[in-house]
Design an enzyme around this catalytic site. Structure first.
Site, PDB file in Angstrom:
ATOM      1  N   HIS A 233      98.966   7.369 158.790  1.00  0.00           N
ATOM      2  CA  HIS A 233      98.163   6.209 159.185  1.00  0.00           C
ATOM      3  C   HIS A 233      99.053   4.981 159.243  1.00  0.00           C
ATOM      4  O   HIS A 233     100.009   4.858 158.486  1.00  0.00           O
ATOM      5  CB  HIS A 233      97.032   5.986 158.169  1.00  0.00           C
ATOM      6  CG  HIS A 233      96.221   4.749 158.395  1.00  0.00           C
ATOM      7  ND1 HIS A 233      95.401   4.588 159.489  1.00  0.00           N
ATOM      8  CD2 HIS A 233      96.115   3.598 157.686  1.00  0.00           C
ATOM      9  CE1 HIS A 233      94.819   3.410 159.433  1.00  0.00           C
ATOM     10  NE2 HIS A 233      95.243   2.784 158.358  1.00  0.00           N
ATOM     11  N   PHE A 234      98.747   4.064 160.179  1.00  0.00           N
ATOM     12  CA  PHE A 234      99.397   2.765 160.233  1.00  0.00           C
ATOM     13  C   PHE A 234      98.330   1.678 160.158  1.00  0.00           C
ATOM     14  O   PHE A 234      97.246   1.803 160.735  1.00  0.00           O
ATOM     15  CB  PHE A 234     100.174   2.577 161.539  1.00  0.00           C
ATOM     16  CG  PHE A 234     101.576   3.121 161.515  1.00  0.00           C
ATOM     17  CD1 PHE A 234     102.461   2.769 160.510  1.00  0.00           C
ATOM     18  CD2 PHE A 234     102.014   3.976 162.513  1.00  0.00           C
ATOM     19  CE1 PHE A 234     103.755   3.258 160.490  1.00  0.00           C
ATOM     20  CE2 PHE A 234     103.308   4.472 162.506  1.00  0.00           C
ATOM     21  CZ  PHE A 234     104.179   4.114 161.494  1.00  0.00           C
ATOM     22  N   ASN A 236      98.338  -2.986 159.709  1.00  0.00           N
ATOM     23  CA  ASN A 236      99.221  -4.140 159.708  1.00  0.00           C
ATOM     24  C   ASN A 236      99.869  -4.369 158.344  1.00  0.00           C
ATOM     25  O   ASN A 236     100.875  -5.053 158.235  1.00  0.00           O
ATOM     26  CB  ASN A 236      98.446  -5.392 160.126  1.00  0.00           C
ATOM     27  CG  ASN A 236      99.356  -6.582 160.337  1.00  0.00           C
ATOM     28  OD1 ASN A 236     100.451  -6.454 160.886  1.00  0.00           O
ATOM     29  ND2 ASN A 236      98.923  -7.748 159.904  1.00  0.00           N
ATOM     30  N   GLY A 237      99.296  -3.769 157.300  1.00  0.00           N
ATOM     31  CA  GLY A 237      99.886  -3.912 155.974  1.00  0.00           C
ATOM     32  C   GLY A 237     101.014  -2.952 155.708  1.00  0.00           C
ATOM     33  O   GLY A 237     101.794  -3.141 154.772  1.00  0.00           O
ATOM     34  N   GLY A 239     102.462   1.511 156.394  1.00  0.00           N
ATOM     35  CA  GLY A 239     102.138   2.863 156.814  1.00  0.00           C
ATOM     36  C   GLY A 239     101.801   3.755 155.642  1.00  0.00           C
ATOM     37  O   GLY A 239     102.055   3.422 154.477  1.00  0.00           O
ATOM     38  N   VAL A 240     101.213   4.902 155.951  1.00  0.00           N
ATOM     39  CA  VAL A 240     100.969   5.956 154.972  1.00  0.00           C
ATOM     40  C   VAL A 240     101.629   7.208 155.541  1.00  0.00           C
ATOM     41  O   VAL A 240     101.383   7.590 156.695  1.00  0.00           O
ATOM     42  CB  VAL A 240      99.469   6.190 154.746  1.00  0.00           C
ATOM     43  CG1 VAL A 240      99.256   7.281 153.700  1.00  0.00           C
ATOM     44  CG2 VAL A 240      98.785   4.899 154.307  1.00  0.00           C
ATOM     45  N   LYS A 255     102.774   5.435 150.293  1.00  0.00           N
ATOM     46  CA  LYS A 255     102.029   4.298 150.845  1.00  0.00           C
ATOM     47  C   LYS A 255     102.959   3.096 150.865  1.00  0.00           C
ATOM     48  O   LYS A 255     103.507   2.710 149.831  1.00  0.00           O
ATOM     49  CB  LYS A 255     100.790   4.006 150.004  1.00  0.00           C
ATOM     50  CG  LYS A 255      99.775   5.144 149.969  1.00  0.00           C
ATOM     51  CD  LYS A 255      98.477   4.713 149.314  1.00  0.00           C
ATOM     52  CE  LYS A 255      97.740   3.696 150.154  1.00  0.00           C
ATOM     53  NZ  LYS A 255      96.413   3.347 149.588  1.00  0.00           N
ATOM     54  N   ASP A 365      85.616   0.523 147.805  1.00  0.00           N
ATOM     55  CA  ASP A 365      85.817   0.805 149.234  1.00  0.00           C
ATOM     56  C   ASP A 365      85.409   2.236 149.539  1.00  0.00           C
ATOM     57  O   ASP A 365      86.148   3.002 150.153  1.00  0.00           O
ATOM     58  CB  ASP A 365      87.282   0.567 149.611  1.00  0.00           C
ATOM     59  CG  ASP A 365      87.502   0.537 151.133  1.00  0.00           C
ATOM     60  OD1 ASP A 365      86.504   0.379 151.862  1.00  0.00           O
ATOM     61  OD2 ASP A 365      88.657   0.666 151.575  1.00  0.00           O
TER      62      ASP A 365
END
Length: 914
Positions: A233-234, A236-237, A239-240, A255, A365
């Site tokens: 996953h990408f 703006n904070g 990538g994973v 992370k 979350d």
């Protein structure tokens, strides 16, 4: 338009820009500073532009300088930049306020555009070098996020990239307009603004930047003790990543957090949240409903958390795979099996959350993508960056909008709210997001779920109570009394839709008449057929509403004096406006607008229906036939020829649609040109036009895949699409029209499979282009045996308003299904737009599209989208009988646009800086 969240900040009910007062409240102090003598200023909702007068012009492209700054340093950085640029006559722009900077640097923001606070425009490479050297000293101590699209200069907040200065456009891979620069041959090509730094192949990197490229390349990921396997996953904070520990051989998840990037609503950056997540995982050590913490380290200013790899599937993916209503072959047995699985899954998630609470942790979350289920049955929650100690009684700062607790929920009540939403989501995916606008919809949804699935209505009583909170005297929902599709008489439903749309009008605003998708704030979006005033007024008038004349005048005024950047297409630009005004009896206005379009370089348009030659050709065929103007007909036939020349053969397209490939479908694919060929054939064209229509349809069918339920859907590799804009039913409409002229066994089989998607029982969105309304419109218009009569002009239509859809049970079921999406607005009935975060009134995504779709099935007028009504008899050039129609279909965006002098020419915009 990928970013919807920023358009949710201004209004609770509609996507909108921040208003002037909202902007002023967060503006940087520099905005109020007087414009320097001899300078000009241009302002937008996002940027403030400054340039000296009378000192020549900048080059159209070159090396531009970006300054990055965190929120705490922004004011100081701006003051230094002002004091540097003004005496030297350097053109610059800056983000106007803290709220804009926060949005641009948020976790959901575009990775390629994030981080930029100021842009400077050097006159040449020598000046660029001098500015960088001097600002590097002046801005010492200022910190900001790394700008991923750029090359960092030294170790400070300065970045550079080669790109356009003037905002020019050219067609991209789909024909959509994208930022453009000139290549070495002087041709306009896309100005690629991705998330990595690159130099166009015809540009030589200046020697003074070479050391900084070397510095950039000196940070090597092979220095860490982990081998990367894939990107999960990408944001703006950061990538994973899936990786493997070299020492132990264990697969782990890394992370990444970028400093000063990926901000949440209280301004915390990704690094702060990652450090917080590390602390939370330490607190949860030994609990199998959370991944185990393995490591934490820093490399090249980026922080990395290493955690156990949980080899499971997200609950979201399992819902998509299992959910029975999206399949054409669902039955009572499938519904019962899914219900049992869903209730069991919710109980397991509830237990996992309870165990977190016992450790004194609020997850904060909870949503299906943060819940993993392994093959062995282990359930694990992931992504603890916003988790908090329960004793803090904190409120959520970053969460999935469909599970976001109201402001009055704190501590463990935040998770309880999300669990209540999850109970709904398992049976009605995505609809929980509408509860933010109208919490009382919870009771109606519970009734619909109990009506559809074998689950008692009482099973949702606790969830309803949690969602509604502690209101001692809850008011009844307007949905209890509003006329809903499939239940109330059509005239009542129609009037309720009219009331909501007209109540939303803002004729006093310059930038829009009706609220719709955020795309209405792009070039031409406020007036066009897809998202603007033209589409809404079209739907209102076609369904018999009393349209205020001042609304039509609003549209005419802006179309006759088009803003710079206005596209030309049927659904994204001026041709669509001309068609609508002609339907209103404003023929001279329509012809004047068409004349503006024909003075542009229209031969450079793409082929598609939404914004290209297929849509403009259809408009001109109609106007030429209606007026006898041979110039219009000649231009239309030239557009037919260009489409035929450029189309290619059946195999000249990739097998996948979208992504790196051109899209398929009615709006953006080859079905649009096919429709143009059919209309030209129906007006006496040669039989070769049928051959080209067949080639075009085979291109789109090549990009379809056969789903498990036997339906044929457009294949995007990671998903399949059934919709009107670039999915099954849009292609099916044109295949059905082709079969009116020529039998074809392959197309007959394809049509049956394309139409099978209309037997699905659930669609996430209600809209016309990418939702349930498009399924209704397709069934009513061309995918069933009923044929539409020739239409009278707007304002002169009469007919039986009590159409009966029950002759086709698929149509009846889809109309009933709109109850899932129905929302109250004022004293009327409305529907949410794309992404479901706000209501929309536009044709493509919102209430006007639902109105038109329902009318196509239920109203005696039988209105349709432009050019999708039935053909009527005429004669071909070879003397055989064929048919002729009055118009064709749908939307999107691409094509050329109005240039700064009313000419496309250079495609430059007058707003000076890109």
């Amino acid at each position: 338009m990928d970013q919807y969240e920023p358009y949710c900040l201004a209004d609770l009910f509609f996507y909108d820009k921040l208003g002037q007062k909202q902007n002023e409240a967060s503006d940087f102090s520099l905005v109020a500073r007087p414009v320097p003598e001899g300078w000009v200023r241009h302002e937008s909702d996002v940027w403030m532009y400054y340039a000296p007068q009378g000192e020549g012009t900048l080059p159209s492209q070159g090396w531009k300088i970006h300054v990055s700054a965190r929120l705490d340093d922004a004011e100081r950085a701006l003051a230094l930049i002002w004091d540097y640029c003004v005496p030297r006559g350097i053109v610059f722009k800056y983000l106007r306020g803290r709220s804009v900077l926060l949005m641009r640097n948020s976790k959901a923001a575009s990775r390629g555009a994030s981080g930029k606070l100021v842009t400077l425009y050097p006159r040449d490479e020598n000046e660029c070098e001098g500015i960088l050297k001097e600002l590097d000293e002046l801005l010492e101590g200022i910190e900001g996020p790394y700008i991923l699209s750029d090359l960092r200069y030294a170790q400070g907040p300065l970045f550079v990239r080669y790109g356009g200065f003037a905002e020019r456009r050219c067609p991209g891979k789909d024909g959509e307009l994208v930022p453009a620069i000139e290549n070495g041959a002087g041709e306009l090509v896309p100005d690629v603004r991705g998330a990595t730094f690159s130099v166009p192949e015809w540009v030589t990197l200046p020697s003074f930047l070479a050391p900084h490229v070397d510095a950039r390349n000196s940070v090597r990921v092979d220095e860490m003790p982990y081998d990367f396997e894939s990107v999960l996953h990408f944001s703006n904070g950061g990538g994973v990543y899936l990786a493997r520990d070299r020492a132990s051989g264990e697969r782990v998840v890394l992370k990444e957090a970028r400093p000063h990037a990926g901000l949440d609503v209280i301004g915390r950056d990704a690094v702060t949240r990652l450090q917080h997540e590390r602390d939370i995982l330490e607190r949860l050590s030994g609990l199998d409903v959370a991944p185990a913490l393995r490591d934490y380290f820093v490399l090249g200013e980026h922080h990395f958390l290493v955690e156990e790899f949980v080899d499971g599937n997200p609950l979201q993916r399992q819902i998509v795979h299992r959910y029975p209503l999206t399949k054409a072959d669902h039955d009572a047995t499938a519904l019962a099996a899914y219900t049992e699985w869903a209730l069991d899954m919710h109980a397991k998630v509830e237990d996992a959350v309870r165990r977190l609470h016992e450790r004194g942790v609020v997850f904060g979350d909870l949503h299906p993508n943060n819940i993993l289920v392994t093959a062995s049955g282990r359930l694990c929650l992931i992504d603890f960056e916003v988790a908090v100690p329960a004793e803090d009684q904190a409120r959520t700062t970053l969460a999935n909008p469909a599970f976001l607790a109201p402001r009055d929920r704190r501590g463990v009540d935040v998770d309880r709210y999300a669990l209540a939403c999850l109970r709904y989501y398992l049976f009605a995916p995505q609809t929980t997001i509408t509860l933010l606008m109208h919490p009382r919809k919870a009771a109606q949804l519970a009734g619909l779920i109990a009506e559809t699935f074998p689950v008692p209505r009482a099973d949702f009583d606790d969830a309803v109570a949690v969602l509604l909170g502690t209101d001692p005297d809850p008011a009844p929902s307007p949905l209890d009394t509003l006329p809903l599709p499939g239940r109330a008489p059509w005239p009542d439903v129609r009037e309720a839709l009219h009331r909501a749309i007209l109540a939303s009008a803002t004729p006093d605003r310059e930038d829009r008449l009706f609220p719709g998708d955020p795309a209405q704030f792009r070039d031409g979006g406020a007036v066009n057929l897809a998202h603007g005033a033209a589409g809404v007024l079209y739907a209102l008038a076609e369904t018999g509403a009393d349209v205020p004349p001042e609304h039509v005048d609003w549209l005419v005024e802006r179309a006759l004096d088009p803003e710079v950047g206005m596209p030309l297409g049927l659904y994204d630009g001026l041709h669509g406006v001309a068609h609508v005004l002609d339907r209103f009896g404003r023929r001279q206005d329509a012809l004047d607008i068409t004349d503006i379009c024909l003075r542009e370089s229209w031969d450079r348009l793409s082929l598609n229906l939404c914004s290209g030659l297929a849509g403009t050709g259809l408009t001109l065929l109609h106007l030429g036939e209606a007026t006898g103007e041979t110039e219009l007909t000649d231009a239309a036939l030239r557009m037919v020829d260009l489409c035929a020349e450029r189309l290619g053969g059946p195999d000249d397209v990739p097998e996948l649609s979208g992504g790196d490939h051109p899209r398929a479908g009615l709006m953006h694919g080859s079905s649009g040109p096919a429709l143009l060929f059919l209309h030209a054939y129906e007006r006496g064209g040669s039989v070769e036009l049928l051959d080209r229509a067949a080639d075009a349809l085979r291109q789109d069918l090549r990009r379809c895949m056969l789903a498990e339920d036997g339906s044929l859907q457009v294949d995007q590799g990671w998903r399949s699409l059934p919709y009107l804009d670039e999915g099954s039913v849009g292609i099916g409409l044109v295949v059905a029209r082709y079969l009116l002229h020529r039998p074809d066994e392959e197309f007959e089989r394809a049509l049956s499979r394309l139409a099978r998607v209309t037997e699905s029982g659930y669609f996430v969105q209600s809209g016309l282009f990418a939702g349930r309304a498009g399924i209704i419109a397709a069934l009513a218009t061309g995918l069933r045996t009923h044929r539409t009569p020739h239409r009278a002009p707007l304002g002169d239509q009469h007919g039986d308003p009590h159409g009966d859809p029950r002759a086709d049970p698929r149509l009846d079921a889809q109309i009933q299904g709109l109850r899932w999406h129905a929302m109250p607005y004022r004293d009327g009935l409305a529907f949410t737009g794309d992404q479901l975060m706000r209501l929309s009134m536009d044709l493509a995504t919102g209430t006007a599209g639902v109105l038109l779709a329902l009318a196509s099935a239920l109203d005696g007028r039988r209105p349709t989208l432009p050019f999708l009504d039935d053909p009527t008899p005429t004669t071909t050039t070879d003397g055989s009988a064929t048919t002729s129609g009055s118009s064709v279909a749908p939307a999107g965006s691409s094509g050329l646009m109005i240039g700064p002098s009313g000419r496309v020419g250079s495609l430059a915009k007058e707003t000076p800086l890109a």
